[in-house]
Design a protein around this motif. Structure first.
Motif, PDB file in Angstrom:
ATOM      1  N   UNK A   1      -1.559 -21.480   7.084  1.00  0.00           N
ATOM      2  CA  UNK A   1      -0.274 -22.170   7.182  1.00  0.00           C
ATOM      3  C   UNK A   1       0.839 -21.420   6.479  1.00  0.00           C
ATOM      4  N   UNK A   2       0.695 -20.120   6.372  1.00  0.00           N
ATOM      5  CA  UNK A   2       1.667 -19.286   5.666  1.00  0.00           C
ATOM      6  C   UNK A   2       2.020 -18.101   6.558  1.00  0.00           C
ATOM      7  N   UNK A   3       2.727 -17.152   5.986  1.00  0.00           N
ATOM      8  CA  UNK A   3       3.047 -15.912   6.690  1.00  0.00           C
ATOM      9  C   UNK A   3       3.069 -14.782   5.667  1.00  0.00           C
ATOM     10  N   UNK A   4       3.217 -13.568   6.158  1.00  0.00           N
ATOM     11  CA  UNK A   4       3.306 -12.448   5.229  1.00  0.00           C
ATOM     12  C   UNK A   4       4.552 -12.530   4.365  1.00  0.00           C
ATOM     13  N   UNK A   5       5.565 -13.288   4.794  1.00  0.00           N
ATOM     14  CA  UNK A   5       6.748 -13.499   3.962  1.00  0.00           C
ATOM     15  C   UNK A   5       6.418 -14.263   2.678  1.00  0.00           C
ATOM     16  N   UNK A   6       5.286 -14.972   2.672  1.00  0.00           N
ATOM     17  CA  UNK A   6       4.863 -15.733   1.493  1.00  0.00           C
ATOM     18  C   UNK A   6       4.040 -14.896   0.524  1.00  0.00           C
ATOM     19  N   UNK A   7       3.832 -13.638   0.853  1.00  0.00           N
ATOM     20  CA  UNK A   7       3.028 -12.750   0.014  1.00  0.00           C
ATOM     21  C   UNK A   7       3.776 -12.406  -1.268  1.00  0.00           C
ATOM     22  N   UNK A   8       3.093 -12.585  -2.398  1.00  0.00           N
ATOM     23  CA  UNK A   8       3.690 -12.238  -3.689  1.00  0.00           C
ATOM     24  C   UNK A   8       3.028 -11.018  -4.329  1.00  0.00           C
ATOM     25  N   UNK A   9       1.813 -10.671  -3.894  1.00  0.00           N
ATOM     26  CA  UNK A   9       1.091  -9.546  -4.502  1.00  0.00           C
ATOM     27  C   UNK A   9       0.150  -8.930  -3.481  1.00  0.00           C
ATOM     28  N   UNK A  10       0.208  -7.620  -3.384  1.00  0.00           N
ATOM     29  CA  UNK A  10      -0.706  -6.854  -2.536  1.00  0.00           C
ATOM     30  C   UNK A  10      -1.470  -5.862  -3.398  1.00  0.00           C
ATOM     31  N   UNK A  11      -2.692  -5.584  -2.995  1.00  0.00           N
ATOM     32  CA  UNK A  11      -3.422  -4.463  -3.547  1.00  0.00           C
ATOM     33  C   UNK A  11      -3.868  -3.613  -2.371  1.00  0.00           C
ATOM     34  N   UNK A  12      -3.508  -2.331  -2.418  1.00  0.00           N
ATOM     35  CA  UNK A  12      -3.870  -1.384  -1.377  1.00  0.00           C
ATOM     36  C   UNK A  12      -4.929  -0.432  -1.918  1.00  0.00           C
ATOM     37  N   UNK A  13      -5.863  -0.088  -1.065  1.00  0.00           N
ATOM     38  CA  UNK A  13      -6.907   0.871  -1.399  1.00  0.00           C
ATOM     39  C   UNK A  13      -6.860   1.976  -0.354  1.00  0.00           C
ATOM     40  N   UNK A  14      -6.691   3.213  -0.796  1.00  0.00           N
ATOM     41  CA  UNK A  14      -6.613   4.366   0.101  1.00  0.00           C
ATOM     42  C   UNK A  14      -7.659   5.392  -0.307  1.00  0.00           C
ATOM     43  N   UNK A  15      -8.333   5.942   0.679  1.00  0.00           N
ATOM     44  CA  UNK A  15      -9.303   6.996   0.369  1.00  0.00           C
ATOM     45  C   UNK A  15      -8.625   8.350   0.218  1.00  0.00           C
ATOM     46  N   UNK A  16      -7.359   8.449   0.614  1.00  0.00           N
ATOM     47  CA  UNK A  16      -6.593   9.684   0.444  1.00  0.00           C
ATOM     48  C   UNK A  16      -5.163   9.310   0.078  1.00  0.00           C
ATOM     49  N   UNK A  17      -4.798   9.520  -1.183  1.00  0.00           N
ATOM     50  CA  UNK A  17      -3.457   9.136  -1.632  1.00  0.00           C
ATOM     51  C   UNK A  17      -2.351   9.983  -1.004  1.00  0.00           C
ATOM     52  N   UNK A  18      -2.704  11.035  -0.292  1.00  0.00           N
ATOM     53  CA  UNK A  18      -1.699  11.786   0.462  1.00  0.00           C
ATOM     54  C   UNK A  18      -1.100  10.916   1.571  1.00  0.00           C
ATOM     55  N   UNK A  19      -1.798   9.844   1.950  1.00  0.00           N
ATOM     56  CA  UNK A  19      -1.305   8.913   2.975  1.00  0.00           C
ATOM     57  C   UNK A  19      -0.353   7.861   2.409  1.00  0.00           C
TER      58      UNK A  19
ATOM     59  N   UNK B   1      -6.404   4.674  -5.435  1.00  0.00           N
ATOM     60  CA  UNK B   1      -7.165   5.690  -4.721  1.00  0.00           C
ATOM     61  C   UNK B   1      -8.649   5.465  -4.973  1.00  0.00           C
ATOM     62  N   UNK B   2      -9.419   5.406  -3.897  1.00  0.00           N
ATOM     63  CA  UNK B   2     -10.860   5.142  -4.012  1.00  0.00           C
ATOM     64  C   UNK B   2     -11.639   6.225  -3.267  1.00  0.00           C
ATOM     65  N   UNK B   3     -12.889   6.408  -3.638  1.00  0.00           N
ATOM     66  CA  UNK B   3     -13.697   7.445  -3.000  1.00  0.00           C
ATOM     67  C   UNK B   3     -14.222   7.016  -1.637  1.00  0.00           C
TER      68      UNK B   3
END
Length: 127
Positions: free
Chosen positions: A67-85, A108-110
């Motif tokens: 019952x929400x949307x991405x506009x209601x997002x207050x915190x994200x955590x991103x995981x990337x295997x290559x921080x060059x991206x 950055x994760x392996x």
């Protein structure tokens, strides 16, 4: 405190002992999403960009089921295997999130499940 399980058939089903999301009194904790196609359960083809778009569409589907949307997002955590991206993910995210942008951490994760290159989890506060 009451906890309500949130799920959407428009996002990949949980493949372990967890929920797609939990609504705890209007704060919604969304589990990590990778670029899995919800119809096939397979990682989408097309490389990094395709995985980011699919993961964010999966995240949006679960947010909408709450019952929400991405506009209601207050915190994200991103995981990337290559921080060059990192610069590319910033560009793509602007297609899904508007100002004021949510708070965010990028790690950055392996490796990630299914050899994904990107994963995102979120916290929403329903307004």
């Amino acid at each position: 405190m009451a906890k309500q399980v949130v799920s959407s058939p428009s996002a990949p089903a949980a493949i372990g002992p967890y929920s797609q999301a939990i609504d705890a009194g209007g704060t919604v904790y969304l589990s990590g999403q990778i670029g899995l196609d919800p119809g096939t359960g397979q990682l989408v083809e097309g490389g990094f960009d395709a995985q980011v778009h699919r993961a964010l569409r999966n995240l949006r589907a679960v947010a909408e089921a709450a019952g929400a949307s991405l506009d209601d997002c207050v915190k994200l955590t991103l995981f990337l295997t290559d921080l060059a991206n990192f610069p590319r993910v910033n560009e793509i995210m602007q297609e899904y999130f508007a100002r004021p942008f949510p708070a965010r951490s990028t790690v950055g994760v392996s490796s990630l499940p299914r050899d994904a290159q990107f994963e995102v989890e979120a916290v929403l506060v329903k307004g």
